[in-house]
Design a protein around this motif. Structure first.
Motif, PDB file in Angstrom:
ATOM      1  N   GLU A 161      -7.742  -5.171   1.941  1.00 61.24           N
ATOM      2  CA  GLU A 161      -6.720  -4.356   2.589  1.00 61.24           C
ATOM      3  C   GLU A 161      -7.099  -4.108   4.054  1.00 61.24           C
ATOM      4  OE1 GLU A 161      -4.415  -1.849  -0.389  1.00 61.24           O
ATOM      5  OE2 GLU A 161      -6.265  -0.764  -0.067  1.00 61.24           O
ATOM      6  N   ALA A 165      -3.042  -2.398   8.396  1.00 56.05           N
ATOM      7  CA  ALA A 165      -1.794  -2.784   7.716  1.00 56.05           C
ATOM      8  C   ALA A 165      -1.389  -1.774   6.645  1.00 56.05           C
ATOM      9  CB  ALA A 165      -1.945  -4.169   7.087  1.00 56.05           C
ATOM     10  N   ILE A 166      -2.253  -0.802   6.379  1.00 55.61           N
ATOM     11  CA  ILE A 166      -1.962   0.137   5.290  1.00 55.61           C
ATOM     12  C   ILE A 166      -1.030   1.247   5.772  1.00 55.61           C
ATOM     13  CG2 ILE A 166      -2.954   1.803   3.665  1.00 55.61           C
ATOM     14  CD1 ILE A 166      -5.443   0.100   3.558  1.00 55.61           C
ATOM     15  N   GLY A 202      -1.497  -3.895   1.869  1.00 50.27           N
ATOM     16  CA  GLY A 202      -1.186  -3.556   3.264  1.00 50.27           C
ATOM     17  C   GLY A 202       0.273  -3.833   3.538  1.00 50.27           C
ATOM     18  N   VAL A 204       2.861  -4.168   1.643  1.00 50.11           N
ATOM     19  CA  VAL A 204       3.597  -5.123   0.793  1.00 50.11           C
ATOM     20  C   VAL A 204       4.912  -4.463   0.394  1.00 50.11           C
ATOM     21  CG1 VAL A 204       3.597  -6.357  -1.412  1.00 50.11           C
ATOM     22  CG2 VAL A 204       1.479  -6.193  -0.073  1.00 50.11           C
ATOM     23  N   VAL A 223       0.017  -2.058  -3.920  1.00 47.50           N
ATOM     24  CA  VAL A 223       1.188  -1.548  -3.195  1.00 47.50           C
ATOM     25  C   VAL A 223       1.159  -0.022  -3.134  1.00 47.50           C
ATOM     26  CG1 VAL A 223       3.710  -1.670  -3.066  1.00 47.50           C
ATOM     27  CG2 VAL A 223       2.448  -3.474  -4.275  1.00 47.50           C
ATOM     28  N   GLY A 225       3.212   2.562  -0.407  1.00 45.09           N
ATOM     29  CA  GLY A 225       4.542   3.113  -0.117  1.00 45.09           C
ATOM     30  C   GLY A 225       5.669   2.523  -0.955  1.00 45.09           C
TER      31      GLY A 225
HETATM   32  C1  PEP Z   1      -2.534   1.152  -0.324  1.00 44.69           C
HETATM   33  O1  PEP Z   1      -2.296   2.305  -0.658  1.00 44.69           O
HETATM   34  O2  PEP Z   1      -3.579   0.639  -0.680  1.00 44.69           O
HETATM   35  C2  PEP Z   1      -1.558   0.441   0.487  1.00 44.69           C
HETATM   36  C3  PEP Z   1      -1.739  -0.833   0.684  1.00 44.69           C
HETATM   37  O3  PEP Z   1      -0.509   1.161   0.998  1.00 44.69           O
HETATM   38  P1  PEP Z   1       0.841   0.550   1.671  1.00 44.69           P
HETATM   39  O4  PEP Z   1       1.404  -0.447   0.686  1.00 44.69           O
HETATM   40  O5  PEP Z   1       1.725   1.736   1.860  1.00 44.69           O
HETATM   41  O6  PEP Z   1       0.442  -0.097   2.938  1.00 44.69           O
END
Ligand code: PEP
Length: 239
Positions: A161, A165-166, A202, A204, A223, A225
């Motif tokens: 991750e 990108a998170i 990140g 997705v 995933v 959000g």
């Molecule tokens: C996560 O919580 O590990 C994550 C990847 O969050 P998001 O999909 O919102 O980027």
């Protein structure tokens, strides 16, 4: 080969919202080539496990577990306690815990070992910050070496991750995802003679999940959000 689709609610949803979600999700038909893991807040682990335990290819996971086996750790939940709820997985070393709560790879390593000992499958997160992009190979390798010291990698899942990108809406380029996944596989496969399971996380979402999941070196997605709405999450499951 099955691909993992893992939902991480983080610190979202009260009890009623959680139950609405799982009561909707339990009616969805899951493709045979997908393994779904839902990681809600701890207080509904057993509720979720009892709702989905008859569903094939669908499991429950926690978002963290304690660094000690038992004892004086007020407020913590041990790996064996998590296991006793019916959960099968646990996310460990998420970047939010590493960066906001100062969790180190050494601490993650202790948690991983206790989780495996308790019969859980740890989903161990690694990834670089934006300013570490140029040296990401060494950053990731160090996190892996320390977090997985003495750990049988056939008993875990690795989540790559990239931190930038998170939760930002910025997804890593598929070429970069491929590069990092292949790098991790080459490093860990040679040492342990086993190909590790690696999922990408990140930002997705339904619009990019299909392309990411079509990559051979990607064994699934984590995933955040986009897992908060059961219908959106189901679109990713079906991608
Ligand atoms: C996560 O919580 O590990 C994550 C990847 O969050 P998001 O999909 O919102 O980027």
């Amino acid at each position: 080969m099955t691909k993992f689709i893992i939902a991480n609610y983080k610190m979202n949803k009260n009890f009623d919202e959680c139950m609405d979600y799982i009561n909707t999700f339990k009616n969805f038909r899951l493709p045979r080539e997908r393994t779904v893991v839902i990681c809600p807040p701890d207080y509904v682990l057993d509720n979720f496990a009892s709702v989905i335990h008859k569903k094939k290819n669908c499991f429950v996971g926690a978002q963290d577990s304690a660094i000690e086996r038992d004892g004086s750790m007020t407020g913590e939940l041990s790996a064996t306690m998590i296991k006793s709820t019916g959960a099968k997985y646990v996310i460990l070393g998420h970047s939010e815990r590493r960066n906001k709560l100062g969790e180190t790879s050494g601490e993650v390593n202790k948690k991983v070992k206790l989780a495996v000992e308790a019969g859980l499958v740890p989903i161990v997160c690694v990834g670089e910050k934006l300013e570490e992009t140029k040296k990401r190979k060494s950053v990731i390798l160090n996190q892996l070496k320390e977090s997985l010291k003495g750990v049988d990698i056939s008993k875990i899942i690795i989540a790559y991750e990239p931190i930038w990108a998170i939760g930002t809406g910025k997804t890593c380029d598929v070429k970069d995802i491929q590069f990092v996944h292949q790098y991790i596989k080459s490093k860990l496969s040679t040492k342990n003679n086993f190909e590790p399971v690696i999922v990408y996380g990140g930002s997705v979402k339904p619009s990019n999940a299909g392309e990411i999941l079509s990559l051979e070196c990607v064994d699934g997605v984590l995933v955040g959000g986009s897992s908060l709405d059961p219908y959106e999450f189901y679109k990713i499951v079906k991608s």
